[in-house]
Design a protein around this motif. Structure first.
Motif, short mmCIF file in Angstrom:
data_model
loop_
_atom_site.label_atom_id
_atom_site.label_comp_id
_atom_site.label_asym_id
_atom_site.label_seq_id
_atom_site.Cartn_x
_atom_site.Cartn_y
_atom_site.Cartn_z
N PRO A 71 0.83 -1.21 0.00
CA PRO A 71 0.00 0.00 0.00
C PRO A 71 0.86 1.26 0.00
N VAL A 72 0.53 2.19 -0.88
CA VAL A 72 1.23 3.46 -0.98
C VAL A 72 0.19 4.57 -0.88
N TRP A 73 0.46 5.53 -0.01
CA TRP A 73 -0.50 6.62 0.21
C TRP A 73 0.01 7.90 -0.43
N THR A 74 -0.87 8.59 -1.10
CA THR A 74 -0.50 9.81 -1.80
C THR A 74 -1.47 10.94 -1.46
N LEU A 75 -0.92 12.08 -1.12
CA LEU A 75 -1.73 13.28 -0.93
C LEU A 75 -1.67 14.09 -2.22
N THR A 76 -2.84 14.40 -2.76
CA THR A 76 -2.92 15.19 -3.99
C THR A 76 -3.58 16.53 -3.67
N PHE A 77 -2.95 17.62 -4.10
CA PHE A 77 -3.51 18.94 -3.80
C PHE A 77 -3.07 19.92 -4.87
N MET A 78 -3.71 21.08 -4.90
CA MET A 78 -3.41 22.09 -5.90
C MET A 78 -2.58 23.21 -5.28
N VAL A 79 -1.56 23.66 -6.00
CA VAL A 79 -0.79 24.85 -5.61
C VAL A 79 -0.73 25.76 -6.82
N ASP A 80 -1.28 26.97 -6.70
CA ASP A 80 -1.30 27.93 -7.80
C ASP A 80 -1.84 27.30 -9.08
N GLY A 81 -2.92 26.56 -8.95
CA GLY A 81 -3.55 25.95 -10.11
C GLY A 81 -2.86 24.72 -10.65
N LYS A 82 -1.77 24.30 -10.00
CA LYS A 82 -1.07 23.10 -10.47
C LYS A 82 -1.27 21.97 -9.48
N LYS A 83 -1.45 20.78 -10.04
CA LYS A 83 -1.66 19.61 -9.20
C LYS A 83 -0.33 19.09 -8.66
N ARG A 84 -0.28 18.88 -7.36
CA ARG A 84 0.93 18.34 -6.74
C ARG A 84 0.59 17.05 -6.02
N THR A 85 1.54 16.13 -6.00
CA THR A 85 1.32 14.90 -5.24
C THR A 85 2.50 14.68 -4.31
N LEU A 86 2.21 14.06 -3.19
CA LEU A 86 3.23 13.81 -2.18
C LEU A 86 2.98 12.43 -1.57
N HIS A 87 4.01 11.62 -1.55
CA HIS A 87 3.88 10.31 -0.90
C HIS A 87 3.85 10.50 0.61
N ILE A 88 2.93 9.82 1.25
CA ILE A 88 2.81 9.94 2.70
C ILE A 88 3.26 8.63 3.34
#
Ligand SMILES: [Zn+2]
Length: 132
Positions: A71-88
């Motif tokens: 299992p891999v967890w990813t946080l997806t969010f927008m910064v200045d209209g751009k999509k960013r992802t971060l592994h948690i």
């Protein structure tokens, strides 16, 4: 995957002590906003999702057909209209989940307060009184 995993883990573990000019700018901006508006300061944007990866090693448990994989967890969010992802990392999933849920509740709550204020203003005018 494991090397990448480790580096994210290291990075995230150091989150609380993040240094450098960008971190300082972000903290300063956050402090300015928090001074003006009391907002819970640990809210997170976006959504957290889980994917079950297969590492490809034939001897790994994930090679078995019914194994859930890694299992891999990813946080997806927008910064200045751009999509960013971060592994948690696993040990932060519960905390991040709660912070994302709190963040999701916050914006509608603010809108509700603003709407209620507007309706109260309307009622006050109908009742011929000024808002206190
Ligand atoms: Zn595996």
């Amino acid at each position: 995957m494991p090397v990448l995993w480790y580096s994210y883990h290291k990075m995230y573990g150091a989150y609380a002590q993040t240094r450098g000019p960008q971190a300082a700018r972000l903290r300063q901006r956050k402090a300015q906003i928090l001074r003006r508006f009391p907002i819970p300061d640990d809210l997170l944007p976006g959504s957290l999702s889980r994917s079950d990866l297969r590492c490809g090693k034939p001897t790994c448990h994930c090679a078995r057909p019914k194994d859930p994989g890694h299992p891999v967890w990813t946080l997806t969010f927008m910064v200045d209209g751009k999509k960013r992802t971060l592994h948690i990392p696993h040990d932060m999933v519960e905390e991040v989940q709660q912070r994302v849920a709190a963040g999701r509740e916050f914006q509608p709550a603010v809108r509700e307060v603003l709407t209620a204020n507007a309706e109260l203003l309307v009622l006050a005018r109908k009742q011929g009184k000024r808002q206190p």
